[in-house]
Enzyme design. Structure first.
Site, PDB file in Angstrom:
ATOM      1  N   ASP A   1       4.231  26.883 -47.432  1.00  0.00           N
ATOM      2  CA  ASP A   1       3.483  28.038 -47.916  1.00  0.00           C
ATOM      3  C   ASP A   1       2.041  27.594 -48.103  1.00  0.00           C
ATOM      4  O   ASP A   1       1.770  26.612 -48.802  1.00  0.00           O
ATOM      5  CB  ASP A   1       4.116  28.471 -49.258  1.00  0.00           C
TER       6      ASP A   1
ATOM      7  N   ASP B   1       1.093  33.422 -43.767  1.00  0.00           N
ATOM      8  CA  ASP B   1       0.831  32.166 -44.476  1.00  0.00           C
ATOM      9  C   ASP B   1       2.077  31.372 -44.831  1.00  0.00           C
ATOM     10  O   ASP B   1       2.012  30.462 -45.633  1.00  0.00           O
ATOM     11  CB  ASP B   1       0.011  32.441 -45.741  1.00  0.00           C
ATOM     12  N   GLU B   2       3.236  31.718 -44.279  1.00  0.00           N
ATOM     13  CA  GLU B   2       4.400  30.892 -44.584  1.00  0.00           C
ATOM     14  C   GLU B   2       5.356  30.774 -43.397  1.00  0.00           C
ATOM     15  O   GLU B   2       5.439  31.680 -42.574  1.00  0.00           O
ATOM     16  CB  GLU B   2       5.145  31.393 -45.823  1.00  0.00           C
TER      17      GLU B   2
END
Lengths: 369, 400
Positions: B10, B125-126
């Site tokens: 993350d 974003d992960e």
């Protein structure tokens, strides 16, 4: 127990013949397997996609116990291909695994039971039979198959019409923009008229598997399936349940403009002009006037190609557009030196035929450019 | 069987961190991303920049990301910007630049892919990463059975930092559920490697709602029967849970609390639809603001077309979504004869969808959606759309 001892090449050949129809991703895992049936001195390989089933066999010297099993076709094919040519292999069943051994290589493969492998039922109704030299059927298919639709909502166009009438065989394919027609007289007894639609995939598979020989292919057509037996291969295909449109209505009669073209010459012109077309727009213009045919192609980048051919034409000027792909298809698949081209106006279809013959027709609709 | 190692990676305060790369002078300040173009920093004559402050914000935008300094004031994602301004008036406000974030998203994913190819994309974003088969992951040493996996996780963090200048937090555990929990434990710039043996000490003290799959409603119901932590949940009577939540969800809750999860890392997922939408700064009237609406509408279509092109898809269904000033939503869609990636064609059909909408109220949000996707290189040739000025004539086939 030993299923079979055989040379790699003997097994690879039938496996390659059957595995073409196996879908890469399928909801039923067993459909990615090939069924191996050991009977006396032969081993039969069967593949299916539920619409089509292909069987091919290999012979062995020693007789063996009857046994059937299914194993992943892709893996078996890749292993055989990767083994050295001419090597000897053995397939042995060990509980639920199939062991493939060759020299110092050994593979233990997962299997699924043969009973679970879906087979196409052989119908017991009346069927029409014919036999054709493999080479002839292959040639006929190749002359029209490119005109078949693919994934059209008019599902009956995603295949090829096959008409048996008297002692003649006719094949027709169309995608709604162009239509290919080929008819040949066959030697042998005349049969009652029969019309069926063969699925696109069946046609493509036949075109790959049929050999250039005068050996016959035996065709057997019943109410809902067709069987093709040739060169040790048996292909069973379901038929497309639908009515093919009346193709005779779209073949133009009495066209006002005619010209004869050298196939290779016009093909080369079109291939050069096609360089400037794009995937989205494949239009080329034909400008026909006394003694001359100009081929003009312009694209969205304002580039232009122009080709000119001297032709034996006298009459009104015509400016008509075509999808160059549709023209290249027919010119690439014909093998004759000259073609005849019949034209109407900018909104009516063009008819391409072979001089002095009436058994091949290719109709293509123009494009408004 | 090798030991299964699944990582959840993350990025730390992703949007805000990308902005800090651009404006390094804002480091260690409270920064909130979520403004509009008007909040673009102003370059002063001496070359320095003047940033917008959160306290001056008026409007109805929400926080998309806050730096850890801003989070200390209680500011978090999805909070209204006006509310955030009340908590942290001195915080700096920056406009969101999604093109830039997508660029960095691609960069960090590519960096990870160089080291570990099995990646499940979970958003901008992960990602989840299956490290089980990565060379060295199974290495152990007498004193430290996780020496191999630790080294790989550290190397991934270093590679991501090298490629983007950004930090991330990684949780590495035997499955996705635990990995997702663990990547949170030592944020920012964290690295947590856990096995099932660590669950009682590290996982059970956490609140139950931290489990991905226990939302606010389920958490409240759990609390009502006295279950607060994941440990409480693990110890809870299964029959009691079944009464409260039904057999399926109860079974899942128990499994989750014990860190049991067998979901694979799904490396490839075909997109089902692609869409773009925007909420206006003020509600627009279909007639009075026709020109403004039209321009925004065209831009959305162009963006969707560009998304299709970049991701290699063509769409056959075009749809339009409207949210009106009373928050009611209306959608309409049309299916085309052929797949397309062309902004003009999308605009044309989206326009037809719009005509089918009831347009009495003011509009708050406008979106353009494309569905029925197909890989652009797999579009059947016969259904290629003809370009606008040319058209293929069809054979007069009789309809059987």
């Amino acid at each position: 127990m030993t299923l079979i001892k055989i040379s790699r090449d003997e097994l690879l050949k039938p496996l390659q013949a059957v595995s073409g129809i196996i879908e890469r991703r399928h909801t039923l895992p067993i459909l990615s397997n090939v069924l191996l049936i050991r009977q006396a001195k032969q081993i039969s390989l069967v593949a299916t996609d539920i619409e089509i089933e292909i069987t091919a066999s290999a012979q062995t010297e020693a007789a063996g116990e009857e046994k059937s099993i299914t194993v992943g076709a892709r893996k078996l094919l890749d292993i055989l291909r990767a083994l050295p040519e001419g090597s000897e292999i053995s397939l042995t069943l060990q509980e639920k695994r199939l062991q493939l051994k060759s020299a110092k290589s050994r593979f233990n493969l997962q299997t699924l039971p043969a009973e679970d492998f879906p087979r196409l039922a052989v119908p017991d109704d009346e069927s029409s039979k014919l036999s054709v030299p493999q080479k002839l059927l292959k040639t006929m298919i190749n002359l029209v198959q490119y005109a078949m639709a693919q994934q059209d909502i008019r599902y009956y166009l995603n295949g090829m019409l096959m008409v048996l009438d008297g002692a003649s065989l006719t094949l027709v394919a169309t995608d709604g923009h162009r239509l290919g027609y080929i008819r040949r007289e066959l030697a042998g007894d005349s049969s009652p008229r029969k019309e069926v639609i063969l699925p696109r995939k069946t046609i493509i598979e036949l075109s790959k598997l049929l050999a250039d020989t005068d050996e016959p292919v035996f065709v057997d057509i019943s109410a809902n399936q067709a069987r093709f037996n040739f060169g040790g291969i048996s292909l069973i295909s379901k038929l497309v349940d639908g009515k093919f449109p009346d193709y005779t209505r779209v073949i133009p009669q009495d066209q006002p403009k005619h010209l004869r073209l050298k196939r290779q010459e016009i093909l080369s012109c079109l291939q050069r002009a096609a360089i400037l077309t794009s995937d989205k727009f494949r239009g080329v213009r034909w400008v026909l006037s006394n003694g001359s045919l100009k081929i003009i192609c312009t694209n969205t980048e304002q580039e232009e190609a122009q080709e000119e051919l001297d032709v034996d034409y006298k009459g009104d000027t015509l400016d008509v557009g075509f999808n160059v792909g549709y023209l290249l298809d027919v010119l690439n698949n014909l093998t004759v030196d000259e073609i005849d081209c019949g034209l109407g106006d900018a909104n009516s279809s063009a008819l391409i035929t072979v001089p002095e013959k009436s058994d091949f027709k290719y109709v293509v609709m123009p494009m408004r450019i | 069987m090798p030991k299964r190692w699944i990582a959840h990676l993350d990025m730390d305060a992703f949007y805000a961190s990308v902005e800090l790369l651009r404006y390094p002078e804002l480091r260690s300040q409270a920064v909130v991303v979520g403004g509009r173009r008007a909040h673009q920093p102003e370059v002063l004559p001496d070359g320095s920049r003047r940033f917008a402050l959160l306290r001056d914000y008026a409007g109805r935008g929400v926080v998309t990301t806050a730096t850890y300094e801003a989070r200390a004031f209680g500011v978090h994602s999805a909070l209204g910007l006006m509310k955030a301004a009340a908590l942290a008036p001195q915080a700096i406000l920056l406009p969101a630049d999604f093109d830039e974030y997508r660029k960095y998203s691609r960069l960090f994913k590519a960096a990870v892919a160089e080291m570990a190819p099995l990646i499940e994309d979970r958003g901008i974003d992960e990602i989840y990463i299956d490290l089980t088969e990565v060379a060295g992951a199974q290495d152990t040493s007498p004193g430290n059975p996780r020496v191999g996996i630790n080294a790989i996780a550290r190397a991934i963090k270093a590679r991501v930092h090298e490629a983007t200048g950004l930090t991330c937090s990684i949780g590495v555990t035997p499955n996705k559920l635990l990995a997702k929990l663990c990547s949170e434990l030592e944020k920012p710039d964290g690295l947590t490697v856990l096995t099932h043996a660590d669950i009682p000490a590290r996982i059970w003290p956490l609140p139950a709602r931290r489990i991905n799959g226990i939302g606010p409603k389920a958490a409240a119901r759990l609390e009502a029967i006295g279950i607060r932590s994941i440990g409480d949940l693990a110890a809870a009577d299964r029959l009691r849970l079944t009464d409260e939540f039904g057999a399926n969800y109860a079974a899942w809750l128990t499994d989750a609390a014990h860190g049991r999860d067998n979901r694979p890392v799904v490396t490839h997922r075909e997109a089902k639809s692609l869409s773009r939408e925007t909420t206006f700064e003020r509600d627009l009237h279909p007639r009075e603001d026709r020109e403004t609406l039209g321009a925004i509408f065209t831009r959305l279509c162009e963006q969707v077309a560009a998304d299709l092109d970049r991701k290699g898809y063509a769409a056959k269904t075009i749809g339009v979504k409207l949210r009106f000033d009373d928050f009611s939503i209306s959608t309409r869609e049309l299916t085309l004869a052929a797949h397309t990636q062309d902004a003009k064609i999308i605009r044309q059909y989206a326009g037809q969808c719009l005509k089918k909408q009831p347009l009495q109220r003011r509009i708050r949000l406008l979106g353009v959606r494309t569905g029925n996707l197909c890989r652009a290189d797999a579009v059947p040739r016969a259904s290629q759309p003809e370009s606008g000025f040319a058209s293929q004539l069809i054979l007069p086939l009789s309809n059987p």
